[in-house]
Design an enzyme around this catalytic site. Sequence first.
Site, short mmCIF file in Angstrom:
data_model
loop_
_atom_site.label_atom_id
_atom_site.label_comp_id
_atom_site.label_asym_id
_atom_site.label_seq_id
_atom_site.Cartn_x
_atom_site.Cartn_y
_atom_site.Cartn_z
CE LYS A 163 40.52 -20.15 45.01
NZ LYS A 163 40.96 -18.93 44.31
N GLY A 174 41.42 -13.28 36.55
CA GLY A 174 42.01 -11.98 36.27
C GLY A 174 41.54 -11.33 34.99
CB ALA A 180 38.14 -16.92 38.60
N GLY A 181 37.25 -13.88 37.61
CA GLY A 181 36.69 -13.20 36.46
C GLY A 181 35.76 -12.04 36.75
CG ASN A 237 43.70 -11.02 44.26
OD1 ASN A 237 44.60 -11.85 44.33
ND2 ASN A 237 43.97 -9.75 44.52
CB THR A 238 42.42 -9.31 39.27
OG1 THR A 238 43.24 -10.46 39.41
CG2 THR A 238 43.03 -8.39 38.24
#
Length: 272
Positions: free
Chosen positions: A106, A167, A193-194, A215-216
């Site tokens: 990635k 995040g 992301a986000g 992830n976050t």
Amino acid sequence: MYEPSTNLNDYLIIGGARFRSRLMVGTGKYKDFGVMRESLAASGAQIVTVSIRRVEIGAPGHTGILEAIDLASYHLLPNTAGCRTAEESVRVAKLARAMTESSWVKLEVIPDAKYLLPDSTETLRAAEVLVGEGFTVLPYIPADPVLARRLGEAGCATVMPLASPIGSGRGILTRASIEIIIEEAAVPVVVDAGLGVPSEAAACLEMGADAVLVNTALAEARDPVRMADAFRKAVEAGRAAYLAGRMAVRAHASPSSPTAGVVRAPDPEVPA
């Protein structure tokens, strides 16, 4: 009659490999490896990303992470998080291949410390080098349709446009651009992301994205394992909705019941 078996061949195909799950997950920010492992299992994900640079330097929370993941159960996707230039990312990708014996990477090239926005020019430069050296490249990018097209032409296995800053949990702020990327893409589109809640992941799949990476949203949830399970279900629902095909959007209301035979009060101006 609805038959669940009709979609059993609906695989996500990346670099010639087939995956049942369209949810990819990260491994950072969990309070401990036990919660991480439970969350990975609950997510149903088959592709798991790890920051090799942080493993290399022994960053907190990353020491021993490769040993904590059952590599027989997941397809490991090393990432180049922390790299600021094409040269750094190429170097880390090669290190990742040596450490994991996987040519998948990635690609992240992020010189911006405040908003963590990827560098389009350096990402394209690095992608061209890595593809030329036999890597299966999954680049993390701004939601830029022109860049996405050029990366596809360069031989990348996917494109991974951001929904909003890494995040942030702000959801899909780049929807219009992502829709264009999906419309024009010749490779799978993975929204990355986000994303903060499962409904946002479902929305990405509903609009035609091939997968999402989170992830976050899992690691910082009050209950990461339950949130991972919720994201799994949302991604499955979003994909099912996309395959089913949404109804047409109309400017005016459309009754769901027939109007013929409706009982109405007599019109006083009409003779009986």
